[in-house]
Design a protein around this motif. Structure first.
Motif, mmCIF file in Angstrom:
data_model
loop_
_atom_site.group_PDB
_atom_site.id
_atom_site.type_symbol
_atom_site.label_atom_id
_atom_site.label_comp_id
_atom_site.label_asym_id
_atom_site.label_seq_id
_atom_site.Cartn_x
_atom_site.Cartn_y
_atom_site.Cartn_z
ATOM 1 N N UNK A 65 0.940 -1.315 -0.009
ATOM 2 C CA UNK A 65 -0.085 -0.023 0.086
ATOM 3 C C UNK A 65 0.859 1.369 -0.173
ATOM 4 N N UNK A 66 1.868 1.261 0.851
ATOM 5 C CA UNK A 66 2.767 2.714 1.192
ATOM 6 C C UNK A 66 3.520 2.851 -0.225
ATOM 7 N N UNK A 67 3.866 1.797 -1.113
ATOM 8 C CA UNK A 67 4.536 1.967 -2.204
ATOM 9 C C UNK A 67 3.835 2.536 -3.364
ATOM 10 N N UNK A 68 2.811 1.859 -3.545
ATOM 11 C CA UNK A 68 1.707 2.123 -4.662
ATOM 12 C C UNK A 68 1.129 3.477 -4.283
ATOM 13 N N UNK A 69 0.862 3.854 -2.959
ATOM 14 C CA UNK A 69 0.366 5.304 -2.871
ATOM 15 C C UNK A 69 1.494 6.239 -3.126
ATOM 16 N N UNK A 70 2.748 6.060 -2.868
ATOM 17 C CA UNK A 70 3.845 7.017 -3.250
ATOM 18 C C UNK A 70 3.943 7.255 -4.745
ATOM 19 N N UNK A 71 3.785 6.180 -5.357
ATOM 20 C CA UNK A 71 3.919 6.237 -7.052
ATOM 21 C C UNK A 71 2.784 6.861 -7.478
ATOM 22 N N UNK A 72 1.421 6.779 -6.925
ATOM 23 C CA UNK A 72 0.384 7.590 -7.481
ATOM 24 C C UNK A 72 0.565 9.070 -7.440
ATOM 25 N N UNK A 73 1.314 9.533 -6.516
ATOM 26 C CA UNK A 73 1.555 10.961 -6.185
ATOM 27 C C UNK A 73 2.296 11.529 -7.302
#
Length: 306
Positions: free
Chosen positions: A231-239
């Motif tokens: 979750x943390x990795x995907x959320x960072x890349x979404x930004x």
């Protein structure tokens, strides 16, 4: 092994002969196996078995919704949604007989060809969008849309069908209750809308559209727009926004369709109706461009993995 033997015994009582050998797929709480229906005409069938009385790993509470998928499929009727023929249950299991026409899933198909042409993506995603549009029109959301939950059917031409409605939801019930609780994602973070990853109240129909955008990006590139980590990795890349890989020519119109689904602000994200009516999505009106014989038979073994 004990689960498989108990499953075989239960199916035998309902006139099914489960084939010998390993299941098509097996998870912690479910398995899918090929069988023969003795009546009326010894026909091949695919049976999905779900374990009852399983405990929620986070709360320890016993879950009682094991009939949910069967009840949901029972009321759905669309050519791009897997059909439920019947189901039965015992004290420990729910068993569903589902359509048996598929030869692999969309994820396997993309990996086989290392990405798909825009024409093929157009035709395949158009069918997925048609199924989701049907669901949203009756206030049902899938909540686990991903390429491995789209199977390719083996008939005179290839047709896609949505499977795995375990996490689907009738949101008209939320409207009736005035439910405004935050929603959590139910599948892979890879396909989850940012609002789900942030555990905030969100529009679940808009979350389905986001997942379709991720699917289309993957079909075009064989990569995920925001990676496939936690979750943390995907959320960072979404930004940072999606990164289109170099080396493949993709039309601006097609990219615009993808980005209309991958808009972070759900109020500005395309609805499924807008997606369906988009000129790129609606452009393809020719025959199905993938012959059934071209689909890998080997992919059938992973078609039903979650």
């Amino acid at each position: 092994m004990a689960m498989l033997e108990a499953f075989r015994d239960l199916c035998s009582k309902y006139s099914y002969d489960v084939l010998s050998g390993a299941p098509m797929s097996q998870g912690r709480y479910s398995l899918v196996h090929v069988a023969y229906r003795k009546k009326p005409a010894n026909e091949k069938a695919v049976l999905k078995c779900i374990v009852k009385n399983r405990r929620d790993e986070s709360t320890g509470d016993i879950e009682w919704n094991c009939l949910h998928e069967a009840k949901m499929l029972e009321k759905l009727d669309h050519e791009n949604i897997i059909k439920l023929y019947s189901y039965f249950e015992s004290e420990h299991f729910v068993v569903m007989e589902l359509e048996f026409e598929h030869q692999g899933n969309l994820r396997e198909h993309v990996h086989k060809y290392h990405s798909l042409s825009e024409t093929e993506c157009n035709r395949l995603i158009k069918e997925v969008v048609s199924a989701v549009s049907y669901l949203h029109a009756i206030d049902i959301v899938h909540r686990d849309l991903k390429c491995s939950n789209v199977v390719l059917c083996c008939c005179s031409f290839v047709r896609t069908k949505l499977i795995d409605f375990e996490f689907s939801k009738d949101i008209s019930l939320d409207k009736f209750r005035g439910d405004a609780q935050p929603h959590t994602f139910c599948g892979s973070p890879t396909y989850a809308a940012p609002q789900l990853l942030d555990f905030v109240t969100c529009d679940l129909k808009a979350a389905d559209v986001w997942a379709i955008g991720v699917m289309l990006f993957f079909m075009l590139t064989e990569t995920f727009p925001f990676g496939s980590g936690d979750v943390k990795s995907v959320r960072k890349k979404i930004r940072g926004g999606p990164f289109w890989p170099l080396g493949k020519s993709i039309s601006d119109q097609c990219k615009e369709v993808v980005m209309s689904a991958l808009t972070v602000d759900e109020d500005n994200r395309a609805t499924i109706q807008m997606f369906e009516e988009n000129s790129w999505v609606s452009a393809y009106n020719g025959p199905n461009c993938v012959a059934a014989k071209e689909i890998s038979e080997a992919a059938i073994n992973s078609s039903w993995h979650h």
